[in-house]
Design a protein around this motif. Structure first.
Motif, PDB file in Angstrom:
ATOM      1  N   PHE A 170      40.621  45.875  50.125  1.00 46.56           N
ATOM      2  CA  PHE A 170      40.735  44.532  49.567  1.00 46.56           C
ATOM      3  C   PHE A 170      40.852  44.565  48.056  1.00 46.56           C
ATOM      4  O   PHE A 170      40.092  45.239  47.364  1.00 46.56           O
ATOM      5  CB  PHE A 170      39.528  43.678  49.958  1.00 46.56           C
ATOM      6  CG  PHE A 170      39.754  42.888  51.204  1.00 46.56           C
ATOM      7  CD1 PHE A 170      40.417  41.676  51.155  1.00 46.56           C
ATOM      8  CD2 PHE A 170      39.336  43.364  52.419  1.00 46.56           C
ATOM      9  CE1 PHE A 170      40.650  40.942  52.301  1.00 46.56           C
ATOM     10  CE2 PHE A 170      39.548  42.647  53.575  1.00 46.56           C
ATOM     11  CZ  PHE A 170      40.206  41.427  53.517  1.00 46.56           C
ATOM     12  N   THR A 171      41.829  43.832  47.584  1.00 48.64           N
ATOM     13  CA  THR A 171      42.020  43.537  46.169  1.00 48.64           C
ATOM     14  C   THR A 171      42.289  42.039  46.105  1.00 48.64           C
ATOM     15  O   THR A 171      42.437  41.378  47.144  1.00 48.64           O
ATOM     16  CB  THR A 171      43.235  44.291  45.594  1.00 48.64           C
ATOM     17  OG1 THR A 171      44.412  43.841  46.303  1.00 48.64           O
ATOM     18  CG2 THR A 171      43.084  45.797  45.720  1.00 48.64           C
ATOM     19  N   LEU A 172      42.372  41.507  44.925  1.00 50.15           N
ATOM     20  CA  LEU A 172      42.712  40.097  44.789  1.00 50.15           C
ATOM     21  C   LEU A 172      44.052  39.817  45.461  1.00 50.15           C
ATOM     22  O   LEU A 172      44.202  38.839  46.193  1.00 50.15           O
ATOM     23  CB  LEU A 172      42.752  39.700  43.304  1.00 50.15           C
ATOM     24  CG  LEU A 172      43.154  38.253  43.024  1.00 50.15           C
ATOM     25  CD1 LEU A 172      42.236  37.276  43.727  1.00 50.15           C
ATOM     26  CD2 LEU A 172      43.175  38.014  41.526  1.00 50.15           C
ATOM     27  N   GLU A 173      45.027  40.696  45.265  1.00 51.35           N
ATOM     28  CA  GLU A 173      46.347  40.507  45.859  1.00 51.35           C
ATOM     29  C   GLU A 173      46.285  40.507  47.391  1.00 51.35           C
ATOM     30  O   GLU A 173      46.914  39.671  48.048  1.00 51.35           O
ATOM     31  CB  GLU A 173      47.296  41.601  45.377  1.00 51.35           C
ATOM     32  CG  GLU A 173      48.709  41.438  45.887  1.00 51.35           C
ATOM     33  CD  GLU A 173      49.644  42.519  45.357  1.00 51.35           C
ATOM     34  OE1 GLU A 173      50.796  42.512  45.807  1.00 51.35           O
ATOM     35  OE2 GLU A 173      49.237  43.343  44.523  1.00 51.35           O
ATOM     36  N   VAL A 174      45.523  41.420  47.965  1.00 49.59           N
ATOM     37  CA  VAL A 174      45.386  41.486  49.431  1.00 49.59           C
ATOM     38  C   VAL A 174      44.717  40.217  49.956  1.00 49.59           C
ATOM     39  O   VAL A 174      45.130  39.655  50.978  1.00 49.59           O
ATOM     40  CB  VAL A 174      44.604  42.751  49.851  1.00 49.59           C
ATOM     41  CG1 VAL A 174      44.218  42.706  51.324  1.00 49.59           C
ATOM     42  CG2 VAL A 174      45.413  44.004  49.548  1.00 49.59           C
TER      43      VAL A 174
END
Length: 144
Positions: free
Chosen positions: A39-43
């Motif tokens: 998880f990242t902000l983009e994901v």
């Protein structure tokens, strides 16, 4: 053998006030799952876009001030779906997941959702949820 339900609280009314922090909690909680989700902000934003995840209904859970897990809630019409949920490793096996799911079920019912769908591994956390009433259905399915 009854176990005591841990006292957990949602971090805030929604995850939109700290999406990067929410992504970091989810990344930590999912890091050793059988399907690793980096998880990242983009994901997280992509999940909201392609999987109907409602960030305002999704939650990061705290215990004693520390983030212990997160839940992504997808919504369509009057139906909520537990699209993803993970608990950080040190908080597992203590009832946190069950307490989180029960909290999510109460919120879904309170916002007027008629159905909450729990599938895949999440259906086990939903097993002790409220019994369906005439205007409320809890659906547990083996997979998505």
């Amino acid at each position: 053998m009854a176990s005591e339900t841990p006292d957990i609280k949602p971090r805030s009314r929604d995850v939109t006030d700290g999406l990067e922090r929410a992504a970091a909690v989810l990344a930590r909680a999912f890091e050793d799952y059988f399907v690793r989700i980096p998880f990242t902000l983009e994901v997280l934003l992509n999940a909201a876009r392609v999987d109907s995840v409602d960030l305002a209904s999704s939650r990061i859970f705290l215990r004693d001030g520390a983030a212990v897990g997160g839940a992504l809630i997808a919504r369509r019409g009057w139906t909520s779906r537990l699209a993803g949920m993970a608990i950080v490793p040190e908080a597992r096996r203590g009832g946190v997941g069950r307490a989180a799911v029960l909290h999510l079920l109460v919120e879904a019912k309170a916002r007027g959702d008629r159905t909450m769908v729990c599938h895949g591994p999440h259906r086990f956390a939903c097993r002790d949820g409220p019994r369906p009433a005439a205007a409320w259905t809890l659906r547990r399915t083996p997979h998505g």
